[in-house]
Design a protein around this motif. Structure first.
Motif, mmCIF file in Angstrom:
data_model
loop_
_atom_site.group_PDB
_atom_site.id
_atom_site.type_symbol
_atom_site.label_atom_id
_atom_site.label_comp_id
_atom_site.label_asym_id
_atom_site.label_seq_id
_atom_site.Cartn_x
_atom_site.Cartn_y
_atom_site.Cartn_z
ATOM 1 N N ILE A 170 -21.003 6.615 -39.892
ATOM 2 C CA ILE A 170 -22.340 7.209 -39.937
ATOM 3 C C ILE A 170 -23.325 6.118 -39.549
ATOM 4 O O ILE A 170 -23.269 5.001 -40.070
ATOM 5 C CB ILE A 170 -22.676 7.754 -41.332
ATOM 6 C CG1 ILE A 170 -21.775 8.957 -41.664
ATOM 7 C CG2 ILE A 170 -24.144 8.171 -41.422
ATOM 8 C CD1 ILE A 170 -21.996 9.535 -43.053
ATOM 9 N N THR A 171 -24.220 6.425 -38.631
ATOM 10 C CA THR A 171 -25.107 5.378 -38.119
ATOM 11 C C THR A 171 -26.449 5.356 -38.838
ATOM 12 O O THR A 171 -26.878 6.346 -39.439
ATOM 13 C CB THR A 171 -25.376 5.536 -36.608
ATOM 14 O OG1 THR A 171 -26.382 6.548 -36.404
ATOM 15 C CG2 THR A 171 -24.110 5.886 -35.851
ATOM 16 N N GLN A 172 -27.093 4.213 -38.740
ATOM 17 C CA GLN A 172 -28.471 4.088 -39.178
ATOM 18 C C GLN A 172 -29.334 4.973 -38.289
ATOM 19 O O GLN A 172 -28.944 5.329 -37.169
ATOM 20 C CB GLN A 172 -28.900 2.620 -39.073
ATOM 21 C CG GLN A 172 -30.271 2.306 -39.622
ATOM 22 C CD GLN A 172 -30.425 2.627 -41.088
ATOM 23 O OE1 GLN A 172 -30.620 3.795 -41.431
ATOM 24 N NE2 GLN A 172 -30.329 1.612 -41.946
ATOM 25 N N ARG B 243 -16.835 24.367 -31.913
ATOM 26 C CA ARG B 243 -17.505 25.625 -31.575
ATOM 27 C C ARG B 243 -19.036 25.525 -31.669
ATOM 28 O O ARG B 243 -19.753 26.222 -30.971
ATOM 29 C CB ARG B 243 -16.989 26.753 -32.465
ATOM 30 C CG ARG B 243 -17.178 26.535 -33.943
ATOM 31 C CD ARG B 243 -16.480 27.639 -34.756
ATOM 32 N NE ARG B 243 -16.702 27.518 -36.189
ATOM 33 C CZ ARG B 243 -16.018 26.732 -36.993
ATOM 34 N NH1 ARG B 243 -15.065 25.960 -36.489
ATOM 35 N NH2 ARG B 243 -16.267 26.686 -38.291
ATOM 36 N N LYS B 244 -19.523 24.694 -32.581
ATOM 37 C CA LYS B 244 -20.971 24.459 -32.650
ATOM 38 C C LYS B 244 -21.213 23.158 -33.394
ATOM 39 O O LYS B 244 -20.311 22.576 -33.988
ATOM 40 C CB LYS B 244 -21.692 25.609 -33.349
ATOM 41 C CG LYS B 244 -21.349 25.794 -34.818
ATOM 42 C CD LYS B 244 -22.198 26.907 -35.425
ATOM 43 C CE LYS B 244 -21.896 27.062 -36.922
ATOM 44 N NZ LYS B 244 -22.738 28.105 -37.551
ATOM 45 N N LEU B 245 -22.472 22.710 -33.359
ATOM 46 C CA LEU B 245 -22.839 21.449 -33.991
ATOM 47 C C LEU B 245 -22.585 21.508 -35.501
ATOM 48 O O LEU B 245 -22.914 22.489 -36.165
ATOM 49 C CB LEU B 245 -24.317 21.172 -33.731
ATOM 50 C CG LEU B 245 -24.861 19.825 -34.229
ATOM 51 C CD1 LEU B 245 -24.516 18.742 -33.213
ATOM 52 C CD2 LEU B 245 -26.374 19.902 -34.418
ATOM 53 N N PHE B 246 -21.985 20.443 -36.062
ATOM 54 C CA PHE B 246 -21.935 20.340 -37.521
ATOM 55 C C PHE B 246 -22.992 19.333 -37.973
ATOM 56 O O PHE B 246 -23.481 18.520 -37.190
ATOM 57 C CB PHE B 246 -20.533 19.937 -38.007
ATOM 58 C CG PHE B 246 -20.132 18.508 -37.730
ATOM 59 C CD1 PHE B 246 -20.573 17.459 -38.548
ATOM 60 C CD2 PHE B 246 -19.281 18.203 -36.661
ATOM 61 C CE1 PHE B 246 -20.200 16.144 -38.296
ATOM 62 C CE2 PHE B 246 -18.909 16.891 -36.406
ATOM 63 C CZ PHE B 246 -19.374 15.862 -37.225
ATOM 64 N N TYR B 247 -23.341 19.397 -39.244
ATOM 65 C CA TYR B 247 -24.383 18.508 -39.759
ATOM 66 C C TYR B 247 -24.144 18.253 -41.237
ATOM 67 O O TYR B 247 -23.523 19.041 -41.951
ATOM 68 C CB TYR B 247 -25.782 19.102 -39.541
ATOM 69 C CG TYR B 247 -25.883 20.585 -39.811
ATOM 70 C CD1 TYR B 247 -26.181 21.068 -41.084
ATOM 71 C CD2 TYR B 247 -25.658 21.505 -38.791
ATOM 72 C CE1 TYR B 247 -26.255 22.423 -41.331
ATOM 73 C CE2 TYR B 247 -25.732 22.863 -39.032
ATOM 74 C CZ TYR B 247 -26.028 23.322 -40.304
ATOM 75 O OH TYR B 247 -26.102 24.668 -40.550
ATOM 76 N N THR B 248 -24.631 17.097 -41.679
ATOM 77 C CA THR B 248 -24.551 16.709 -43.082
ATOM 78 C C THR B 248 -25.945 16.331 -43.561
ATOM 79 O O THR B 248 -26.816 15.989 -42.759
ATOM 80 C CB THR B 248 -23.596 15.517 -43.272
ATOM 81 O OG1 THR B 248 -24.069 14.416 -42.490
ATOM 82 C CG2 THR B 248 -22.188 15.870 -42.818
ATOM 83 N N VAL C 222 -24.365 15.677 -36.566
ATOM 84 C CA VAL C 222 -25.439 14.755 -36.916
ATOM 85 C C VAL C 222 -25.555 14.667 -38.433
ATOM 86 O O VAL C 222 -25.153 15.569 -39.170
ATOM 87 C CB VAL C 222 -26.799 15.189 -36.315
ATOM 88 C CG1 VAL C 222 -26.756 15.137 -34.796
ATOM 89 C CG2 VAL C 222 -27.201 16.572 -36.807
ATOM 90 N N HIS C 223 -26.128 13.558 -38.877
ATOM 91 C CA HIS C 223 -26.316 13.279 -40.306
ATOM 92 C C HIS C 223 -27.812 13.203 -40.574
ATOM 93 O O HIS C 223 -28.488 12.297 -40.081
ATOM 94 C CB HIS C 223 -25.627 11.950 -40.647
ATOM 95 C CG HIS C 223 -25.757 11.542 -42.077
ATOM 96 N ND1 HIS C 223 -25.032 12.120 -43.082
ATOM 97 C CD2 HIS C 223 -26.529 10.586 -42.676
ATOM 98 C CE1 HIS C 223 -25.326 11.545 -44.234
ATOM 99 N NE2 HIS C 223 -26.243 10.616 -44.013
#
Length: 602
Positions: free
Chosen positions: A183-185, A13-18, A274-275
């Protein structure tokens, strides 16, 4: 809750982030980070992550911080865990402690790589690569319940010369071993990242991929992090950034806009989360989320946590004895001996917005090590080759001299080339180093230079910056005794001294609790900003790190070799010395003190 389950539950439904945090080195930095995290929880991240120092160096602080965020704040936490160069049993102990704290998510990392030397023996033979840790967790009944993620490198692994296909195969091995998310650099080339994702999917890897995004905070930290991570920086980005590099506020604003643009492009490319690599700072991340329309009202819990937090400390003057007696002479200049804190004023989010100094403010959550994934600067094989095989004290002196003369671009203690401002005091640094007092940190005295100055300027446009001259170096005990005597007899309160050795012995002329701001700035409509503060806690933290570097460097050579004997001898018998002169109006004051008279120290 397992992170992959939360991703599914969140839906599209929308962007998640950490948010990613690292444990600060000092107790007060840790406490202030906890308060900062309490505020950032109100931004509703899907999870938080806590980094793990190389070889488990931040083990206790990492576990304590992850436990707090998981249990007390109720936010699912991903604990980073490295496996190489860890003591036997440390991995098991860390996993058990994580389990006791209710943590269900682990980011399994290799950490410091094997050195490639014939005498290197893994500290724990079970773990030599990240895939070993993934396989171990998933195949051990006691730990198999953990949701395990792994790292990936869209711009290529900084420690490897392998090609992209080999790295993708290695990533596939980690997923086949049980990794459930990636999780990417950090990166700044979005087109390249999206092409890399297509290649990952073509390998049959279907687990979620969360890109690492680091809003640019300062030009210096951007250069440091992109070098550390071997990040590809688009030419257009540099062409936009370089003209504003001396205005920290413009750089920060640019970093926010760039992150927003990147995330929107990632979303158009099908990326769902995104992280954020926060560097323990909150303002830029908050502004990014506000620009994306994702920073809603802070929930009741976070409001309660914020209301329970103690008020920021007021600024109070902390005079330095005889230096304070000279106040009348310096009355027209800003007084730097102030407690950090009132800079928080109405918002604790930005009182440490410009952490330019290496020391910074030891109370700041951003104080400490920003290395994300447990790797050491000494793992750079190219740098190691430049330092050679030192077998005598003269060899070490020559290495430090070569650095001063820009014949090598780094030392184990200075990972970046000599700064332009060091050229302002170059003859003095050269004299100290030639004497065998190996300099590892310094700055010239600066009195009210515009903040836009190409060499020493920082902060917003229209301000003025100030610096006290300081120098740090390694010296033998007999020399330290002479320096201490000179400070006591002739320093007259104008010279501050810290000296310490690997045994834990510390000598200082600074009264207990004394703080010395050596870099500060005055800007229109703002409190005085202090970016470099030297006091006992920060010095001790740096001292411990500095002597650990000698140990790590020595470990690259076989036991009993001349190189290892030399480096361990330096570690065991030399002292780290820090000298500051309070008279920032006289650029020669510190050097006159060191070199003057019939009995010069050098």
């Amino acid at each position: 809750m397992k992170f992959v389950d939360k991703i599914v539950q969140h839906g599209r439904r929308k962007l998640f982030y950490t948010f990613e945090f690292f444990p600060p080195k000092t107790d007060q930095g840790f406490e202030n980070l906890v308060s900062r995290i309490a505020r950032m929880v109100g931004l509703s991240p899907l999870a938080l992550s806590v980094t793990w120092g190389a070889g488990g160096t931040t083990k206790e602080r990492s576990l304590d911080l992850a436990g707090l965020t998981q249990v007390e704040y109720g936010v699912d936490t991903i604990l980073h865990l490295t496996c190489t160069n860890m003591e036997q049993g440390t991995v098991d102990a860390a996993l058990r402690e994580a389990k006791e704290r209710g943590i269900e998510n682990i980011l399994a990392l290799r950490g410091d790589p094997p050195r490639g030397e014939e005498h290197w023996i893994p500290t724990d033979s079970r773990f030599q690569h990240g895939v070993d840790l993934v396989r171990y967790i998933k195949s051990t009944p006691e730990f198999s319940h953990f949701c395990v993620g792994v790292a990936a490198y869209p711009d290529g692994h900084p420690d490897r010369d392998t090609n992209e296909d080999v790295e993708l195969d290695q990533l596939k091995d980690k997923v086949d071993a049980g990794a459930e998310f990636i999780i990417t650099q950090l990166f700044y080339d979005v087109d390249n990242f999206l092409q890399w994702v297509d290649k990952v999917r073509a390998k049959g890897i279907t687990v979620p991929i969360i890109p690492g995004v680091m809003p640019i905070q300062t030009y210096a930290s951007f250069l440091r992090m992109t070098k550390l991570c071997a990040t590809r920086v688009p030419a257009t980005l540099m062409s936009d950034l370089v003209p504003i590099r001396h205005d920290d506020q413009k750089v920060k604003d640019f970093g926010v806009k760039l992150a927003v643009d990147m995330i929107r492009q990632l979303q158009r490319g099908g990326i769902e989360g995104v992280h954020f690599c926060t560097l323990n700072l909150e303002k830029s991340v908050t502004r990014v989320l506000e620009s994306l329309g994702l920073a809603g009202n802070i929930p009741t819990l976070a409001n309660r946590l914020i209301s329970d937090m103690p008020s920021p400390p007021e600024r109070t003057v902390t005079p330095h004895t005889a230096a304070d007696r000279a106040t009348k002479e310096l009355a027209s200049a800003p007084q730097p001996e102030l407690e950090a804190g009132k800079g928080e004023l109405n918002s604790a989010a930005d009182w440490d917005d410009f952490p330019n100094g290496r020391f910074g403010d030891f109370k700041s959550p951003a104080y400490g090590d920003t290395d994300r994934w447990g790797s050491s600067a000494l793992q750079n094989n190219a740098a190691l080759s430049h330092w050679g095989n030192p077998q005598t004290v003269e060899d070490l002196t020559n290495m430090f001299m070569r650095y001063l003369h820009s014949k090598i671009t780094a030392t184990p203690f200075s990972p970046t080339p000599l700064s332009p401002e060091s050229l302002m005091i170059f003859p003095h640094l050269e004299k100290l180093t030639r004497r065998g007092w190996w300099t590892v940190g310094s700055q010239p005295a600066i009195n009210g230079v515009p903040s836009t100055d190409d060499v020493v300027g920082w902060g917003p446009k229209g301000g003025y910056v100030y610096q006290k001259c300081f120098v740090e170096f390694f010296a033998e005990q007999k020399d330290v005794e002479r320096i201490v005597k000179r400070v006591q007899e002739e320093g007259a309160g104008w010279v501050d001294l810290f000296a310490g050795n690997v045994k834990g012995e510390v000598l200082t002329s600074v009264p207990e609790g004394g703080r010395n701001a050596v870099t500060w700035g005055v800007f229109p409509g703002q409190e005085i900003a202090q970016t470099t503060i030297i006091e006992k806690e920060s010095f001790l933290s740096w001292k411990d790190e500095a002597f650990s570097i000698w140990s790590e460097w020595a470990s690259f050579f076989r036991p009993g070799s001349q190189e290892r004997t030399l480096l361990e001898g330096v570690r065991d018998h030399r002292w780290l010395v820090s000298l500051v002169h309070h008279d920032y109006m006289d650029p020669a004051a510190l050097w006159t003190f060191l070199f003057k008279g019939d009995d010069p120290l050098v």
